[in-house]
Design an enzyme around this catalytic site. Sequence first.
Site, PDB file in Angstrom:
ATOM      1  N   CYS A  88      33.892  39.185  34.386  1.00  0.00           N
ATOM      2  CA  CYS A  88      32.906  38.115  34.540  1.00  0.00           C
ATOM      3  C   CYS A  88      32.122  37.949  33.240  1.00  0.00           C
ATOM      4  CB  CYS A  88      31.979  38.477  35.697  1.00  0.00           C
ATOM      5  SG  CYS A  88      30.420  37.597  35.708  1.00  0.00           S
ATOM      6  N   GLU A  89      32.032  36.724  32.765  1.00  0.00           N
ATOM      7  CA  GLU A  89      31.347  36.507  31.489  1.00  0.00           C
ATOM      8  C   GLU A  89      29.836  36.648  31.592  1.00  0.00           C
ATOM      9  OE1 GLU A  89      30.677  31.722  31.073  1.00  0.00           O
ATOM     10  OE2 GLU A  89      32.600  32.513  30.419  1.00  0.00           O
ATOM     11  N   HIS A  90      29.298  36.669  32.801  1.00  0.00           N
ATOM     12  CA  HIS A  90      27.844  36.767  32.953  1.00  0.00           C
ATOM     13  C   HIS A  90      27.339  38.207  32.890  1.00  0.00           C
ATOM     14  CE1 HIS A  90      28.444  32.821  35.322  1.00  0.00           C
ATOM     15  NE2 HIS A  90      28.192  32.553  34.051  1.00  0.00           N
ATOM     16  N   HIS A  91      28.120  39.149  33.436  1.00  0.00           N
ATOM     17  CA  HIS A  91      27.676  40.549  33.459  1.00  0.00           C
ATOM     18  C   HIS A  91      28.698  41.502  32.851  1.00  0.00           C
ATOM     19  CE1 HIS A  91      25.577  38.521  36.869  1.00  0.00           C
ATOM     20  NE2 HIS A  91      24.546  39.144  36.333  1.00  0.00           N
ATOM     21  N   GLN A 129      35.656  32.460  37.498  1.00  0.00           N
ATOM     22  CA  GLN A 129      36.862  32.192  38.285  1.00  0.00           C
ATOM     23  C   GLN A 129      37.230  30.712  38.283  1.00  0.00           C
ATOM     24  OE1 GLN A 129      37.014  34.174  42.102  1.00  0.00           O
ATOM     25  NE2 GLN A 129      38.393  32.639  42.948  1.00  0.00           N
ATOM     26  N   HIS A 157      34.281  39.973  43.316  1.00  0.00           N
ATOM     27  CA  HIS A 157      33.507  40.073  42.081  1.00  0.00           C
ATOM     28  C   HIS A 157      32.562  41.271  42.145  1.00  0.00           C
ATOM     29  CE1 HIS A 157      34.442  35.969  40.372  1.00  0.00           C
ATOM     30  NE2 HIS A 157      34.987  35.923  41.581  1.00  0.00           N
ATOM     31  N   CYS A 159      30.196  41.939  40.234  1.00  0.00           N
ATOM     32  CA  CYS A 159      28.808  41.564  39.958  1.00  0.00           C
ATOM     33  C   CYS A 159      28.075  41.176  41.240  1.00  0.00           C
ATOM     34  CB  CYS A 159      28.736  40.435  38.928  1.00  0.00           C
ATOM     35  SG  CYS A 159      29.613  38.934  39.404  1.00  0.00           S
TER      36      CYS A 159
END
Length: 199
Positions: A88-91, A129, A157, A159
Amino acid sequence: MAPYRNLEEYNIEITNEVKDHFSKIMDDIGEDVTREGLVKTPERAAKAMLFLTQGYKQDAEEILKGAMFAEDYDDMVIIKDIELYSLCEHHMLPFFGKAHVAYIPNGHIVGLSKIPRVVDVFARRLQVQERLTHDILECINKTLKPKGVAVVIEAAHMCMMMRGVQKQNSVTTTSGFRGQFEKIETRNEFLKLVSADLS
């Protein structure tokens, strides 16, 4: 010498730079990077990160073009239950699940192993995703120019599971359809076949 060897090669300069960053992070969170169990962890983590993001240096279109064959077959081709692992690019936490991909040839088919490789190329990047689904769909559509393409991804996910809302049983489904799969009857046939146990 063995008949076959699967070797991993890493750029030493980049690996060392990433290793130093991991060492600093571990130190910042209060770990002793000199203790026995952690001495080699920064290097291992660096190599793991480089492996998990190798898709940036790969060309999915070239993978498909390398195994395209002229063929008159024009019915649906489905490769389902393709395991995928991404970050995941956020976390920068993993998400993982399965991709189901179908296409209707338009004069060309592609080697079956190439579809999972395309999934891996885009999954081995920092992703969401939704974009992963779109990237796979558009690559196949642009390169093969089929009569239709369908992609469905189901993923869990970390996250959402390990932090934040901490929902361990949630699964996210995304989908994309082009060409003949935009027709409800073709889409329904694909979804029925994906969900069916044919064995």
